[in-house]
Design an enzyme around this catalytic site. Structure first.
Site, short mmCIF file in Angstrom:
data_model
loop_
_atom_site.label_atom_id
_atom_site.label_comp_id
_atom_site.label_asym_id
_atom_site.label_seq_id
_atom_site.Cartn_x
_atom_site.Cartn_y
_atom_site.Cartn_z
N HIS A 248 -14.61 -3.75 7.84
CA HIS A 248 -13.92 -3.04 7.07
C HIS A 248 -13.99 -4.21 5.54
CE1 HIS A 248 -12.64 0.12 9.27
NE2 HIS A 248 -12.06 -0.80 10.12
N LYS B 100 0.82 -1.12 -0.01
CA LYS B 100 0.03 0.03 0.11
C LYS B 100 0.83 1.28 0.04
CE LYS B 100 -4.35 -1.64 2.06
NZ LYS B 100 -4.08 -3.33 1.93
N GLU C 254 -4.03 6.09 7.73
CA GLU C 254 -4.60 7.00 7.02
C GLU C 254 -5.49 7.79 7.80
OE1 GLU C 254 -6.61 4.85 4.12
OE2 GLU C 254 -5.01 4.62 2.66
N ARG D 97 -5.74 -8.37 -8.73
CA ARG D 97 -6.58 -9.79 -9.10
C ARG D 97 -8.17 -9.42 -9.18
NH1 ARG D 97 -9.53 -9.22 -4.29
NH2 ARG D 97 -8.40 -8.42 -2.50
#
Length: 662
Positions: free
Chosen positions: A235, A116, A200, A292
């Site tokens: 999430h 990430k 974040e 993917r």
């Protein structure tokens, strides 16, 4: 085109790939662990190779064994599905070295987007908007904590190598940071073998909108429009839809072109998904790119009429994309609901057990069911607890949502707890119907979604009594046939009473309430007295279905037994009844239920020792199952007198973990 491919996965995605490969005339090889020896994907494939023990770390994550299986069977390519090795650059590299085609992007793309932090750096250079955050290499706890403070709470901790909600925690204030970091790192390490974190800014009311992209080796790239995946728990997505509601043509084009730019920046090939956070003012921020095929790809297939697995196979074979951007159009609306074995009312705790009864809605042009399990299969502690993906389509959003609600009402599962009632409540929730979406939707509308069944029973009790009566009669007939004295009066089945009607008492429970029914057999017709209300019933039991006339009204229902437990599947949901007789004695609870293992799993960490004094709600032990952690907390203040398990122990659901003396 490939003549044979190996599928390095299990469950519904393996079955999904097999379906398209068979349509294209391509042979398939399945791989399986000990736990999956009789799994559906093994039965559907042309060949199957055993690769190891039940834990994924000893089977589906062993790239060398999977490549060896491909070479042994002559498979020219490997489809990784999603999860497991699908975004593992080392596995992709090993495939290349072994001369086996990896059906997916190249090593560089996986490495860039699989991290990430690297992905955000690449997008920063490409001028794609990013959520404020920290994605640096310094992983010291104090550095991470300082960065969180600089960003400003609330913040979101995310596993650098993660996905699917694993290794992710929302931290609302500084005092929660260290515990959240420790838990996220443990979960990430267990799921991905890497505990690196990024941080974040946590946006409080964004929508989660993702763009399906596809690129070939000839320089062509397209986006197949967007999916709204805002409905999430832990999430992880719950219900997805395509196209996203309230999406203007200009915003769709802007986000689609940004997603294609993301893919071109890293030289992407194959199917990929670029995920954005979309704010209320139509500003959007790059989150990550999944290199993917996504779990929710069927909704894109239904609105575009394209088979994305077929596209993957064509592109991996060096062929051009089947369509260009101007040829792609949107038709209608689609929803996908993920049917999970989990307890939605207990923080979505995974549920393990045998699928003693399984009946999905009938498939049609409007309803599709992607699954990897059959009735009788076990939902084990080793893998994700998904039972199926229920996908529906219709000409517009309202009609498709109606299809979803109707199909959920027809889904029948017995043997494990499921989230079906939760999904149905979501599907009919007024704010969802009105498309008022954001990623906090479930928390915000919990009172509408987690409402208890408000059931006023009428003839359902009588029908349940009829089914139990039928079962008890069959059992009695079996006893007679096996008896040495078939003429014994004790074997008489007609409820004979001297000078009384041929009646018998049947005791049931429903939602902890005991109900007594008086059943009277009148020349084959059954009359059921439920608290003074009489129901005359005629009809038959055929397999798992009753076809009855109850007080002149026709009734047809499915049902499932588990010992003395009956699940009656009605239009209003599944109703659970229990039959009890005089020999049954309710066992007294010897221990607080909260000190028992809530599921089959592994003890990750024991947080207390014998002799410790703890306060109410103090963490006592951390368990893990299906890649998700659960913390066992003290139900009351007290002293720990015994700890029955240690780190790493496997525990059966219901086993007492500790003893706590008040």
């Amino acid at each position: 085109m490939f003549k044979k491919i190996l599928i390095a996965n299990r469950g519904e995605i393996a079955c999904r790939v097999i379906k398209t490969a068979r349509k294209m005339g391509i042979q398939t090889v399945a791989v399986y662990s000990d736990a999956d020896a009789n799994a559906l994907h093994v039965k559907l494939a042309d060949e199957a190779i055993h690769i190891g023990e039940s834990p994924a770390t000893k089977s589906y994550l062993l790239g060398d064994k999977i490549i060896a299986a491909a070479q042994k069977t002559g498979a020219e390519a490997i489809h990784p599905g999603y999860g497991f090795l699908s975004e593992n650059a080392d596995f992709c590299r090993a495939c290349e070295k072994a001369g086996v085609v990896f059906i997916g992007p190249n090593v560089k793309a996986i490495e860039t987007m699989g991290s990430k932090s690297a992905a955000k750096q690449a997008m920063e250079q490409a001028n794609v908007p990013l959520v404020p955050g920290y994605h640096g290499l310094n992983q010291g706890p104090s550095r991470l904590k300082n960065e969180a403070s600089d960003i400003g709470y609330p913040v979101l901790l995310k596993a650098v190598a993660g996905g699917g909600g694993k290794g992710m925690r929302v931290v609302n204030q500084e005092s929660e940071f260290q515990d959240a970091l420790d838990a996220a790192k443990r979960e990430s390490k267990a799921a991905f073998g890497d505990d690196a974190m990024l941080i974040e800014k946590y946006l409080t009311q964004p929508r989660h909108v993702e763009i399906q992209v596809f690129c070939d080796t000839l320089g062509n790239a397209v986006y197949l429009f967007e999916r709204d995946c805002s409905l999430q728990r832990r999430h992880q997505k719950v219900i997805e839809e395509a196209p996203a509601p309230n999406m203007s043509l200009s915003l769709r084009q802007k986000m689609g072109e940004a997603a294609v730019a993301c893919a071109r920046t890293i030289g992407y090939v194959g199917a990929g998904t670029v995920e954005f956070l979309l704010d209320k003012d139509d500003s959007f921020y790059f989150m990550e790119m999944n290199t993917r095929l996504q779990v929710e790809h069927p909704v894109t297939e239904l609105i575009t009429g394209q088979d994305l697995v077929q596209w993957q196979l064509l592109v991996a074979n060096g062929q051009p994309l089947p369509m260009q951007q101007e040829q792609l159009t949107i038709k209608g609306h689609a929803f996908e609901a993920r049917i999970y074995a989990e307890d939605a009312e207990n923080n979505f705790l995974p549920s393990t057990g045998t699928l003693s009864y399984l009946l999905a809605p009938e498939e049609s042009e409007h309803v599709r069911v992607d699954t990897g399990v059959e009735q009788g299969d076990e939902i084990s502690m080793y893998y994700d607890p998904m039972i199926a993906k229920l996908i529906v389509w219709d000409q517009n959003r309202d009609a498709a949502l109606g299809r979803l609600a109707q199909a959920l009402k027809k889904y029948r599962v017995r043997g494990v707890k499921t989230n079906i009632d939760f999904l149905y409540n979501l599907a009919i929730c007024p704010p969802f119907v009105e498309a008022d979406l954001d990623t906090n939707f479930i928390e915000k509308h919990a009172d509408l979604i987690f409402k208890k069944q408000n059931i006023t029973l009428s003839d359902e009790v009588a029908i349940a009594a009829f089914i139990f009566y039928h079962k008890l009669t069959q059992q009695a007939q079996s006893t007679v046939s096996n008896s040495e004295d078939v003429h014994s009066p004790w074997h008489n089945l007609n409820s004979f009473r001297l000078n009384l009607a041929a009646s018998q008492l049947l005791s049931l429970t429903f939602q902890d309430t005991k109900i007594q029914c008086i059943l009277t057999n009148n020349a084959g017709n059954l009359s059921v007295d439920v608290n003074g209300e009489i129901f005359d019933i005629t009809g038959e039991v055929v397999g798992d279905q009753v076809n009855l006339i109850v007080n002149t009204q026709h009734k047809q229902m499915n049902f499932a037994f588990d010992g003395n437990d009956l699940e009656l599947f009605t239009e209003e949901g599944a109703l659970h009844f229990q039959y009890y007789d005089g020999s049954q004695v309710e066992a007294e609870q010897q221990q607080d239920a909260s000190l028992a293992a809530p599921m089959n799993g592994t003890v990750v960490k024991v947080l207390v020792a014998e002799g410790d004094t703890v306060e109410k709600d103090a963490p006592l032990m951390v368990m893990e199952a299906m890649k998700m952690e659960h913390t066992v907390k003290a139900p009351k203040a007290g002293k720990v007198t015994n700890v029955y398990f240690k780190d790493g122990d496997m525990v059966d659901g219901g086993a007492v973990l500790l003893a706590l003396e008040e």
